[in-house]
Design an enzyme around this catalytic site. Structure first.
Site, mmCIF file in Angstrom:
data_model
loop_
_atom_site.group_PDB
_atom_site.id
_atom_site.type_symbol
_atom_site.label_atom_id
_atom_site.label_comp_id
_atom_site.label_asym_id
_atom_site.label_seq_id
_atom_site.Cartn_x
_atom_site.Cartn_y
_atom_site.Cartn_z
ATOM 1 N N CYS A 114 0.809 -1.226 0.000
ATOM 2 C CA CYS A 114 0.000 0.000 0.000
ATOM 3 C C CYS A 114 0.841 1.275 0.000
ATOM 4 O O CYS A 114 0.329 2.358 -0.262
ATOM 5 C CB CYS A 114 -0.941 0.003 1.205
ATOM 6 S SG CYS A 114 -2.005 -1.429 1.246
ATOM 7 N N HIS A 242 -3.335 7.240 3.232
ATOM 8 C CA HIS A 242 -3.709 5.953 2.631
ATOM 9 C C HIS A 242 -5.078 5.571 3.180
ATOM 10 O O HIS A 242 -5.318 5.650 4.392
ATOM 11 C CB HIS A 242 -2.656 4.892 2.984
ATOM 12 C CG HIS A 242 -3.098 3.509 2.654
ATOM 13 N ND1 HIS A 242 -3.674 3.184 1.452
ATOM 14 C CD2 HIS A 242 -3.055 2.352 3.382
ATOM 15 C CE1 HIS A 242 -3.961 1.890 1.450
ATOM 16 N NE2 HIS A 242 -3.608 1.364 2.608
ATOM 17 N N ASN A 272 -10.186 -0.176 0.371
ATOM 18 C CA ASN A 272 -8.725 -0.085 0.344
ATOM 19 C C ASN A 272 -8.230 -0.609 -1.012
ATOM 20 O O ASN A 272 -8.395 -1.791 -1.312
ATOM 21 C CB ASN A 272 -8.149 -0.914 1.498
ATOM 22 C CG ASN A 272 -6.629 -0.861 1.566
ATOM 23 O OD1 ASN A 272 -5.969 -0.391 0.639
ATOM 24 N ND2 ASN A 272 -6.079 -1.346 2.662
#
Ligand code: COA
Length: 316
Positions: A114, A242, A272
């Protein structure tokens, strides 16, 4: 001095929207649990002809157009991903073919989960210093729907597909993005099996431990970026986090007293999307006019690896 600024951004998400009620037909869960624990209401999953290459190509074309930069001006192209359509060729090489980037454009993939887009920006800043052409293309792109365990309600409800792209320009007289990046080899908290194991390549995660890691790591990264830049949180024009869990973002927002007009969440819509998460936010913010030329944007990410990082990004 010498550093990059973002010239233009683009994004592409699959058309098919999967709601929390749709998820409740697959695993034992419900809209209320998912919304309150994660902030997620929808995620977009690839169907039909959509795949990683399609998402990357659309996002990159849009970023090039917004930046007003031609493919032949690009000196390097990095795709941050862990879900490319093929292991070989790299997604960046496939994208090179789709966009018609020159053969001496340095194209490769990067896996920092990520945090991949931030690792990509930092790598690009270093590469462009040595490149004859001073424009670079950095993407974060994922088709995570292909690596979900549809029997594990602790993970399959969290992730979505998408791609975000940024065209960056390097100049001697611009400041560096001042990236602070870190890694810690760990396959207990978050793992996707590879070819060696013979296992299915599913996301496996200890959600509670990752949550704890995230709430410690986000402020750590923010403090490091601010201290390196000699700034305080009040000097920052916009904060980009994020998008892993709305609660993780809310904790950071409270800790740094960030007013609502200075941060943004799109986790409700996309879930996500790993490496795509940060560039998707940047692209939406640019289109909404919330960040523009001169804006100082503090970007912070964390993920599997473990990986983490932050940087102070400006738009040209
Ligand atoms: N629907 C309903 N119940 C669920 C569920 C779901 N989708 N997923 C888990 N549960 C249950 C658990 O089984 C557990 O039940 P029990 O108490 O009977 O054992 C209960 O909910 C609490 O589970 P827990 O895992 O402790 O919940 P949580 O509050 O930690 O939330 C996450 C789980 C995954 C949402 C949260 O830990 C998280 O977001 N972690 C970080 C993940 C992340 O950011 N990953 C990406 C890193 S880049």
């Amino acid at each position: 001095m010498s550093g990059i600024k973002i010239r233009g951004t683009g994004r592409c998400v699959p058309q098919h929207i999967v709601t929390n009620d749709d998820m409740a037909k697959i695993v034992e869960t419900n809209d209320e649990w998912i919304t309150t624990r994660t902030g997620i209401r929808h995620r977009h999953h690839c169907t039909g002809g959509e795949n990683h290459t399609y998402l990357c190509t659309q996002a990159a074309k849009s970023a090039l157009e917004k930046a007003g930069i031609r493919p032949e001006d690009i000196g390097a192209c990095i795709v941050a991903t862990l879900t490319a359509d093929e292991l070989v060729p790299a997604a960046a090489c496939t994208l090179q073919r789709e966009l018609g980037l020159p053969e001496d454009t340095l194209c490769f993939d990067l896996n920092a989960a990520c945090t991949g887009f931030l690792f990509g920006l930092h790598t690009m800043e270093c590469l462009l210093a040595a490149s004859p052409r001073k424009y670079g293309l950095v993407l974060g792109a994922e088709v995570l729907s292909r690596i979900l365990n549809w029997q594990d309600r602790g993970t399959c409800i969290l992730f979505g597909d998408g791609a975000g792209a940024a065209v960056v320009e390097w100049r001697q007289e611009w400041p560096s993005i001042g990236a602070v990046l870190g890694t810690r080899g760990d396959n207990e908290l978050l793992r996707v099996a590879g070819v060696e194991t013979g296992e299915h390549s599913y996301i496996q995660m200890d959600g509670t431990k990752v949550f704890k890691f995230a709430v410690e790591t986000v402020p750590h990264c923010m403090d490091q970026v601010l201290s390196k830049a000699g700034m305080t949180a009040a000097d920052v024009d916009f904060f980009v986090f994020h998008q892993a869990n709305a609660r993780i973002i809310d904790l950071a927002v409270r800790k740094y007293h960030i007013p609502p007009e200075k941060y943004y969440k799109n986790i409700e819509e996309y879930g996500n999307t790993s490496a795509a998460s940060i560039p998707l936010v940047l692209s939406e913010l640019q289109d909404l006019g919330k960040i523009h030329s001169g804006s100082r944007v503090l970007v912070v990410g964390f993920g599997g690896g473990l990986t983490w990082g932050g940087a102070l990004i400006e738009f040209a």
